[in-house]
Design an enzyme around this catalytic site. Structure first.
Site, PDB file in Angstrom:
ATOM      1  N   ASP A   1     -18.873  23.391 -10.620  1.00 23.64           N
ATOM      2  CA  ASP A   1     -17.658  22.656 -10.955  1.00 23.64           C
ATOM      3  C   ASP A   1     -16.444  23.554 -10.754  1.00 23.64           C
ATOM      4  OD1 ASP A   1     -15.515  21.341 -12.508  1.00 23.64           O
ATOM      5  OD2 ASP A   1     -17.147  20.002 -13.118  1.00 23.64           O
TER       6      ASP A   1
ATOM      7  N   PHE B   1     -11.378  20.642  -1.367  1.00 23.54           N
ATOM      8  CA  PHE B   1     -11.389  19.174  -1.215  1.00 23.54           C
ATOM      9  C   PHE B   1     -11.778  18.492  -2.524  1.00 23.54           C
ATOM     10  CE2 PHE B   1     -12.476  21.002   2.897  1.00 23.54           C
ATOM     11  CZ  PHE B   1     -11.590  20.360   3.739  1.00 23.54           C
TER      12      PHE B   1
ATOM     13  N   TYR C   1      -0.986  11.287  -9.123  1.00 22.97           N
ATOM     14  CA  TYR C   1      -1.774  11.898  -8.046  1.00 22.97           C
ATOM     15  C   TYR C   1      -0.889  12.798  -7.176  1.00 22.97           C
ATOM     16  CZ  TYR C   1      -4.043  12.348  -3.522  1.00 22.97           C
ATOM     17  OH  TYR C   1      -4.539  12.856  -2.350  1.00 22.97           O
TER      18      TYR C   1
ATOM     19  N   PHE D   1      -1.526  -7.100   1.283  1.00 31.19           N
ATOM     20  CA  PHE D   1      -0.635  -6.973   0.128  1.00 31.19           C
ATOM     21  C   PHE D   1       0.826  -6.911   0.560  1.00 31.19           C
ATOM     22  CE2 PHE D   1      -4.485  -4.645  -1.726  1.00 31.19           C
ATOM     23  CZ  PHE D   1      -4.975  -5.807  -2.315  1.00 31.19           C
TER      24      PHE D   1
ATOM     25  N   ARG E   1       1.332  -4.893  -3.550  1.00 31.49           N
ATOM     26  CA  ARG E   1       0.597  -4.011  -4.462  1.00 31.49           C
ATOM     27  C   ARG E   1       1.609  -3.001  -5.019  1.00 31.49           C
ATOM     28  NH1 ARG E   1      -4.202  -0.382  -1.861  1.00 31.49           N
ATOM     29  NH2 ARG E   1      -2.417   0.838  -1.159  1.00 31.49           N
TER      30      ARG E   1
ATOM     31  N   GLY F   1       3.619   0.143  -6.054  1.00 29.16           N
ATOM     32  CA  GLY F   1       3.698   1.541  -5.605  1.00 29.16           C
ATOM     33  C   GLY F   1       3.569   1.766  -4.112  1.00 29.16           C
TER      34      GLY F   1
HETATM   35  N1  UFG Z   1      -3.681  -2.815   2.038  1.00 28.84           N
HETATM   36  C1  UFG Z   1      -3.804  -4.200   2.118  1.00 28.84           C
HETATM   37  N2  UFG Z   1      -4.972  -4.723   1.676  1.00 28.84           N
HETATM   38  C2  UFG Z   1      -6.000  -4.000   1.164  1.00 28.84           C
HETATM   39  C3  UFG Z   1      -5.849  -2.590   1.104  1.00 28.84           C
HETATM   40  C4  UFG Z   1      -4.672  -2.024   1.542  1.00 28.84           C
HETATM   41  O1  UFG Z   1      -2.906  -4.924   2.531  1.00 28.84           O
HETATM   42  O2  UFG Z   1      -7.013  -4.593   0.765  1.00 28.84           O
HETATM   43  C5  UFG Z   1      -2.422  -2.220   2.504  1.00 28.84           C
HETATM   44  C6  UFG Z   1      -1.708  -1.430   1.421  1.00 28.84           C
HETATM   45  O3  UFG Z   1      -0.937  -2.288   0.623  1.00 28.84           O
HETATM   46  C7  UFG Z   1      -0.891  -0.457   2.274  1.00 28.84           C
HETATM   47  C8  UFG Z   1      -1.782  -0.224   3.516  1.00 28.84           C
HETATM   48  O4  UFG Z   1      -2.706  -1.314   3.515  1.00 28.84           O
HETATM   49  O5  UFG Z   1       0.285  -1.064   2.690  1.00 28.84           O
HETATM   50  C9  UFG Z   1      -2.565   1.072   3.445  1.00 28.84           C
HETATM   51  O6  UFG Z   1      -3.197   1.133   2.156  1.00 28.84           O
HETATM   52  P1  UFG Z   1      -4.369   2.158   1.817  1.00 28.84           P
HETATM   53  O7  UFG Z   1      -4.831   1.830   0.434  1.00 28.84           O
HETATM   54  O8  UFG Z   1      -5.385   2.127   2.915  1.00 28.84           O
HETATM   55  O9  UFG Z   1      -3.672   3.562   1.875  1.00 28.84           O
HETATM   56  P2  UFG Z   1      -2.330   4.079   1.152  1.00 28.84           P
HETATM   57  O10 UFG Z   1      -1.259   4.086   2.207  1.00 28.84           O
HETATM   58  O11 UFG Z   1      -2.051   3.380  -0.089  1.00 28.84           O
HETATM   59  O12 UFG Z   1      -2.795   5.532   0.705  1.00 28.84           O
HETATM   60  C10 UFG Z   1      -2.790   6.641   1.545  1.00 28.84           C
HETATM   61  C11 UFG Z   1      -3.785   7.668   1.014  1.00 28.84           C
HETATM   62  C12 UFG Z   1      -3.375   8.156  -0.338  1.00 28.84           C
HETATM   63  C13 UFG Z   1      -1.956   8.672  -0.250  1.00 28.84           C
HETATM   64  C14 UFG Z   1      -1.044   7.607   0.308  1.00 28.84           C
HETATM   65  C15 UFG Z   1       0.340   8.107   0.507  1.00 28.84           C
HETATM   66  O13 UFG Z   1      -5.054   7.109   0.955  1.00 28.84           O
HETATM   67  O14 UFG Z   1      -4.218   9.199  -0.743  1.00 28.84           O
HETATM   68  O15 UFG Z   1      -1.516   7.184   1.564  1.00 28.84           O
HETATM   69  O16 UFG Z   1       1.183   7.012   0.679  1.00 28.84           O
HETATM   70  F1  UFG Z   1      -1.540   8.973  -1.494  1.00 28.84           F
END
Ligand code: UFG
Length: 329
Positions: free
Chosen positions: A51, A77, A145, A212, A284, A286
């Protein structure tokens, strides 16, 4: 080089281990298997259970390895990375992500290991005014995060300065895809990322995909992101580690393709290959409208260039998920 990969049983840690071994390096993995799995650890890597928050778990490995050949580089990681979870459990995130890094650095100082490669994230930029993010842009995370990653970056910089260490901090954008062997991929129980969720819809594992938000200030109203194949990302870790080892310089680099795709464009690219249903849903919380990496620095310093396309990410994630589905049938 000899590399200790902490978190080598997880998604990006396992892919980086594969690329290190393909490039002829020696790899030792330390993982507590809380989210990673044994099967993801490359057969040619030596595995230690441990750990990151317990210094003796790390020093034990570094001292054991010293008897044959000392570890040159530690790669980190072993972080928690689910944004909404971090909002609900900030104490857990700070303990694992920041205290874990502090403990790891203390073990490295005690054992005289001078090089660290650290996984950071585009989440450090928050909701930037300029969506094309460069490393020198201001950081302003909007969730715990991202805050834990900035805190860790700062800690690494101070410790490196005090103890003569070199660091390579890599800020990832949207990572997707699976290794060509299909032995490793993103296989969490609770997936939240766009491409795996599209693939689960294409495989009939979920009824439909929800997009979203359709009222963002972008060309088609859906969010724009910069997608990067996990294999390209993993190769940047190998080059980054070699660079700091050879030059004694430290690096802070964005890792993205420099190209933005809207959620709708990703859905359309997948629809060209597979059939699935989707719907438009509310935004969604944030989600910034647009986030793209300026990765010129990684190109210039490392000569690194992403080779794999969005279609490669979609196809490889699908193939990996299909195989997982067959294995559990
Ligand atoms: N999205 C959808 N439907 C889903 C899932 C995601 O429309 O079912 C959209 C989200 O709203 C977003 C885009 O797809 O607009 C990408 O979403 P992800 O969840 O795939 O990834 P994120 O951009 O939220 O997250 C990534 C990394 C995080 C990091 C972030 C920084 O995975 O670790 O970018 O913005 F913090």
């Amino acid at each position: 080089m000899k590399v200790l990969v902490i978190g080598g049983a997880g998604y990006i840690g396992s892919h980086t281990t594969y690329e290190l071994i393909r490039a002829g390096h020696e790899v030792v993995v330390l993982d507590n298997l809380s989210t990673g799995r044994m099967g993801a650890i490359h057969a040619d890597a030596r595995f230690f259970w441990g750990d990151i928050r317990r210094k003796s778990d790390i020093t034990k490995v570094l001292l054991a390895e010293e008897k044959t050949r000392p570890v040159d580089v530690v790669m980190h990681f072993a972080a928690k990375l689910v944004v909404p979870e971090s909002v609900l459990k900030p104490l857990e995130y700070y303990e694992n992500n920041v205290e874990g890094v502090r403990t790891m650095l203390e073990a490295m100082v005690d054992c005289g290991v001078k090089n660290i490669v650290f996984s950071s994230t585009a989440a450090v930029y928050g909701e930037p005014d300029n969506p094309l993010c460069s490393e020198d842009d201001p950081t302003a995370p909007i969730n715990p995060y991202g805050e834990t990653k900035i805190a860790s970056e700062q800690l690494i910089k101070w410790v490196a300065a005090a103890h003569g260490m070199n660091y390579c901090i890599l800020r990832y954008f949207n990572v997707a895809g699976a290794d060509q062997s299909l032995r490793i991929g993103l296989d969490k129980d609770q997936l939240t990322h766009l491409i795996p969720l599209i693939m689960q819809s294409a495989l009939g594992m979920r009824e439909k995909l929800s997009i979203f938000g359709s009222d963002y200030p972008t060309s088609d109203g859906t969010c724009i992101r910069d997608y990067i194949h996990v294999t390209d990302l993993a190769q940047a870790h190998v080059s980054g580690a070699q660079h700091i080892l050879d030059t004694g310089d430290s690096l802070l680099l964005n890792l993205g393709s420099g190209k933005g795709f809207s959620v709708k464009e990703v859905v359309d690219a997948a629809l060209e290959l597979f059939d699935f249903n989707y719907e438009f849903a509310p935004r969604r919380a944030g989600d910034p409208a647009k986030l793209i990496a300026n990765s010129n620095r990684a190109r210039e310093i490392l000569g690194w260039e992403p080779k794999l396309s969005l279609t490669d990410m979609i196809k490889s994630d699908y193939a990996y998920r299909k195989q997982l589905q067959q294995d559990t049938d």
